[in-house]
Every structure is written in C-alpha cells, then in structure tokens.
Scaffold this motif. Structure first.
Motif, PDB file in Angstrom:
ATOM      1  N   LEU A  43       0.914  -1.066   0.072  1.00  0.00           N
ATOM      2  CA  LEU A  43      -0.067  -0.059   0.129  1.00  0.00           C
ATOM      3  C   LEU A  43       1.059   1.213   0.082  1.00  0.00           C
ATOM      4  O   LEU A  43       0.255   2.480  -0.083  1.00  0.00           O
ATOM      5  N   ALA A  44       2.146   1.158   0.319  1.00  0.00           N
ATOM      6  CA  ALA A  44       2.967   2.354   0.546  1.00  0.00           C
ATOM      7  C   ALA A  44       3.126   2.879  -0.989  1.00  0.00           C
ATOM      8  O   ALA A  44       3.309   2.249  -1.928  1.00  0.00           O
ATOM      9  N   SER A  45       3.357   4.132  -0.992  1.00  0.00           N
ATOM     10  CA  SER A  45       3.882   5.021  -2.058  1.00  0.00           C
ATOM     11  C   SER A  45       5.377   5.278  -1.915  1.00  0.00           C
ATOM     12  O   SER A  45       5.900   5.620  -0.896  1.00  0.00           O
ATOM     13  N   SER A  46       5.955   4.848  -2.918  1.00  0.00           N
ATOM     14  CA  SER A  46       7.581   4.973  -3.235  1.00  0.00           C
ATOM     15  C   SER A  46       7.935   6.288  -3.795  1.00  0.00           C
ATOM     16  O   SER A  46       8.944   6.219  -4.271  1.00  0.00           O
ATOM     17  N   ARG A  51       0.412   8.206   0.107  1.00  0.00           N
ATOM     18  CA  ARG A  51      -0.548   7.478  -0.550  1.00  0.00           C
ATOM     19  C   ARG A  51      -1.978   8.257  -0.474  1.00  0.00           C
ATOM     20  O   ARG A  51      -2.783   7.974  -1.511  1.00  0.00           O
ATOM     21  N   TRP A  52      -2.185   8.729   0.621  1.00  0.00           N
ATOM     22  CA  TRP A  52      -3.568   9.276   0.757  1.00  0.00           C
ATOM     23  C   TRP A  52      -3.590  10.621   1.375  1.00  0.00           C
ATOM     24  O   TRP A  52      -2.481  10.993   2.040  1.00  0.00           O
ATOM     25  N   ASN A  65       0.847   7.576   4.683  1.00  0.00           N
ATOM     26  CA  ASN A  65       1.615   6.710   3.878  1.00  0.00           C
ATOM     27  C   ASN A  65       2.171   5.688   4.866  1.00  0.00           C
ATOM     28  O   ASN A  65       3.090   5.891   5.773  1.00  0.00           O
TER      29      ASN A  65
END
Length: 513
Positions: A43-46, A51-52, A65
């Motif tokens: 679910l993590a944004s890299s 993410r949210w 995140n």
C-alpha cells in the motif's frame, strides 16, 4: 490510594491473555492465533509523496503513507502529516515511521500506532485496520477525527488489513492460510467478537485496556482539566470584577434555617417555569432539507408520530430511556414541543429536555455526513442532541440507535432509514418508484455497497471505532464525578454550609413557604 489501586487492578485484569498481532518487520505483524500475517507494504507509495491525502472540510489536510516515510518542509520520515489547506507553513507531525507499533484491542481489533517522538510524544495517530475480504475491494482511508486532544484516529479498509490476504507486492489470488476466513470480517461485522478456528468459540481477546493504548489519553485529559480550571477561573473573574456578581458560602443562621430548602425550591420552580414558557411558544418544524449537490430532498415527515407521543423509545443502558420524534413535537407535564427526551427508568420524575423542535438544524460534516441537531432552548441551552442520518436505500425499516453521551450534556443518535437518503421519501413515506428506478438519487448504491457513502462514519461512533478512547473518558469522568460528589457532601452535610450568588447592590430575598 484505594481508587488508584482499583484502577491498576482493573487494567491488569483486562490485559491478561488474549489476541495479539506481533510485529515481525516494518509494516508486518503476525496474528497470535496463527490466522496469518497482516502485510501493508504493497500500500506504500514510493514516490516520496503520501498514498492518501484527506481534507477534513475545516481547512486541514491529513496525509498518510504506510511503511515508507515522506518529507515536508519541516519534518522527515513522516507517516502521518497535518497541513493547512491555505498556508503550507502551518503543519504538524502526527507520527513518524520509526515509531510504528501494532496493537490489538477487543473493541477495535488490530491498529497501527504512530507518534511524533517515540520517547517524548506530543501528538499521536491511530490507524484502525478494518478487514474487507473481497479481493477486488479498493483500499480506502477514512479520517475519523481528533477524538481526544492531540490524538488523531483513522480507519484503513481493504483486503491488506486482513491476515494472509496480501504479500509485499499486493493482494494474493487466494488466502495464504486456511484460517484467514475465520478471522476476517466485513464492513458490517467488525465490532463484536472474532471467531476462532477451534470450533467457533469466540476468542477471549481483552488486551485493549493497557497503558500503551489509554495511558497517553489519560495524560491528555489531565492537560484538558488544567485548561478547564483556567477557563473556570477566567469566568469567575469576569463575573466578579466586570459584571459585579459575588458568591459566598456560610452556615445558615437560626433565622433562616427553616427557610433554606424553600429558597432552593423557589429557584428551581422559577427556572422550570421560564423554560416551559419558552417552549410553549415554539412551533414544530417542517423536517425537510435540499442537498446542495442537487441529489434531492431529504424528507423525514413520514417518520413522525402524530399521536402526541414519540416515535421511538430506547433503553440507553445507562438507567434512562430516550424518546425521539422528528418533525412533530410531543409533550408531558414539564415540557412541550419536545423532539428528544430523557426519562429515568425507575423514577419518571427524573426527566430532562434534550432538544425541542423549534431548534432543529441540519448540519453536515466530513466525518459524520448529514445530521440534525436539537437544543433544549433556543438560547443558553443546557443540553443538546445530534441525530446522524445514515442512508439505507435498500431497506424499508427505520431504526434509531442511541450512541451515548460522548460529551457531557450532548447526546448522539443514529437514524438508519431510506428516508435519510435524498429523494427516496416524500411527506407520506417511501417513494417506491424512485427507490427502484432512480438509484442515482441515493447517497449509496442500492446493492448495499457502502463504500460510496458520503457519510463513511454512519454507525462509526460506536465501540468499534472509539472504544479505547471511551474507556479512558469513562475512567476520567468516574473520578471527576466522585470528587465533585464528595466535595458537595462534605461542604453541605458535614460542614453545614450553603452557597449563594447575588449581584452587588441587590438584596437577597428568601421565598416564603
């Protein structure tokens, strides 16, 4: 000392045994009942961004995140971040990745905890993991609110909140364990007990009441009480030095000892009479509002009882019954034009006006959606009520739930009904044609998929979401009530003092018996 020992024993007993989610890596924990591993890494944004990002509707944006930290102008390694919509220099660190911890409670299940400083936390965040076992469900984050000062609550829904349904790369085609189905829940089944794999017996999970979860809440309440003392001191100073009022306590002399109770009763009757006169002149409102997004009218007129009594009478479980009637006021010997009334179960003389029809107001918020608020008086209201409207488009039932007195003298209810949906009811009741042919007028789809509701909280203000916070508040309020009651007993019955307030320059008169 005795009260402190009682609290320690209660917390210790509730913390014995039970379910856990043991952290095995960053963003991973394994359930102690062997139902599987909860893995949030996919679910993590890299990209260096969260993410949210969720606006709260009052000028702030909350960013989250999991697993991978992101940076802002002032902070680094962020997990949860609060920033102003209009002024980016106003920002707060609500939790960093290195402080991540998994906790489990009977009321909320598994949560991820963050703090701005692992050693000396000022702010902290809690992300409750709500398992949705449908593999094609899009993960979503919901901001609940700052339920306790400097503590921020969120809910993360999706299959990766379930044991065994995700790995480092995303959702697995099938659950990796045979027991995950027995331990996962859906959105409509999250707040009671978790079914175990040993024949269907409920797990005795009761690890929620420990200092890791409610200790910091109690510290926040102590700061809250200190602020309250300062506010009370300011009010007293204004009343005395600006408005000219003064109060004193003394033991009654022989001249007035037989008149004190009559004097007190005279004040009570006077206040009740003023409230009665104010309510007598009020009028029942037309319970209808139009949504600004042009989705239609919300019309509750058909839910009102016209028999002169309330539509609903609920047992609050706190020794009181709660009565509610929308649109049309009801009355009793003390009050008129009532919308909400509280009556003691064993003593009908103990009853309180929680809101009159003439004060009815429709309000919206990002966390609760659409609500109706009532007050006991149009001015200087002592008590207030809020009825949260939860749209149930596929139902023909109209259900009222009592949530509780979450704030002193403020009472919350949830009304679940198709008439809480825009365009589904008129003055006479449910519009069957609209309900079946025009689902676009509803705030949720007729299939029952609640993920599109603008009121994601709905039935959220209950033990599933705020249980641990309420536990801390209950302990705090119990101690506060005990201290106030003890002080009153000592001053009035042991020391024999009576306290009175009056304005300087006016004489005090006792009411004759």
């Amino acid at each position: 000392m005795g009260l402190s020992l009682l609290l320690v024993v209660a917390l210790s007993c509730c913390a014995v045994g039970g379910q856990r989610c043991v952290k095995i890596d960053n963003c991973k924990c394994e359930m102690s009942d062997n139902s599987g591993i909860i893995n949030l890494k996919s679910l993590a944004s890299s990209t260096g961004q969260p993410r949210w990002e969720i606006p709260d509707g009052v000028g702030w944006i909350y960013r989250y995140n999991p697993c991978v930290g992101f940076n802002s102008v002032q902070f680094s390694d962020l997990a949860v971040h609060q920033i102003s919509e209009t002024d980016p220099t106003q920002e707060y660190n609500l939790g960093i990745q290195s402080s991540e911890d998994f906790v489990f409670s009977f009321t909320e299940g598994t949560s991820v905890m963050y703090s701005d400083d692992p050693d000396y936390p000022v702010r902290k965040s809690k992300v409750v993991l709500e398992c949705v076992s449908e593999l094609d469900f899009e993960h979503e984050l919901q901001f609940i609110g700052e339920l306790i000062v400097t503590e921020y609550d969120f809910i993360l829904r999706g299959p990766c909140a379930c044991p065994g349904l995700c790995d480092d790369f995303g959702v697995l085609p099938e659950p990796t364990t045979t027991t995950s189905a027995a331990t996962t829940t859906t959105k409509s089944d999250v707040d009671t007990t978790t079914t175990s794999t040993d024949g269907g017996n409920p797990n005795p999970v009761q690890t929620g009441l420990n200092w890791n979860q409610v200790g910091a809440d109690i510290v926040s309440l102590i700061f809250h009480d200190l602020i309250l003392v300062v506010v009370i001191g300011c009010v007293i100073a204004i009343a005395k030095f600006l408005l000219g009022y003064t109060c004193y306590c003394s033991q009654p002399t022989a001249q007035y000892k037989g008149q004190t109770d009559t004097y007190d009763k005279g004040i009570t009757v006077s206040q009740a009479e003023l409230e009665h006169r104010e309510q007598k002149n009020s009028k029942a409102k037309q319970m209808e509002c139009f949504m600004e997004d042009n989705s239609g009218y919300i019309n509750l007129k058909s839910l009102a009882s016209s028999s002169g009594g309330p539509r609903w009478t609920l047992d609050g479980g706190d020794g009181y019954f709660y009565q509610y009637n929308p649109c049309v006021g009801f009355e009793n010997e003390k009050f008129t034009d009532l919308a909400v009334l509280q009556v003691h179960e064993n003593n009908s003389n103990l009853e309180y006006n929680l809101g009159i029809q003439s004060t009815e107001t429709f309000v919206t918020s990002l966390s609760k959606g659409l609500s109706i608020t009532y007050a006991s008086s149009a001015s200087a209201a002592k008590r207030k009520s809020e009825v949260i409207l939860e749209c149930i488009p596929g139902s023909r039932d109209h259900e009222l739930q009592f949530v509780g007195e979450l704030i002193v003298t403020e009472y919350e209810f949830i009304l679940k009904s198709p008439c809480a949906c825009p365009g589904l009811c008129d003055d006479t009741g449910l519009i069957v044609a609209d309900a079946s042919t025009s689902p676009q007028t509803s705030t949720t789809p007729p299939s029952g998929d609640e993920t599109l509701q603008p009121d994601p909280v709905g039935s959220g203000l209950n033990w599933n979401q705020v249980g641990s916070d309420l536990v801390g508040l209950i302990f705090h309020d119990f101690i506060l009530v005990a201290i106030i009651a003890s002080t009153i007993v000592i001053v009035q019955y042991i020391m024999g003092y009576r306290c009175h307030c009056y304005k300087i320059g006016q004489s005090m008169k006792f009411t004759d018996a």
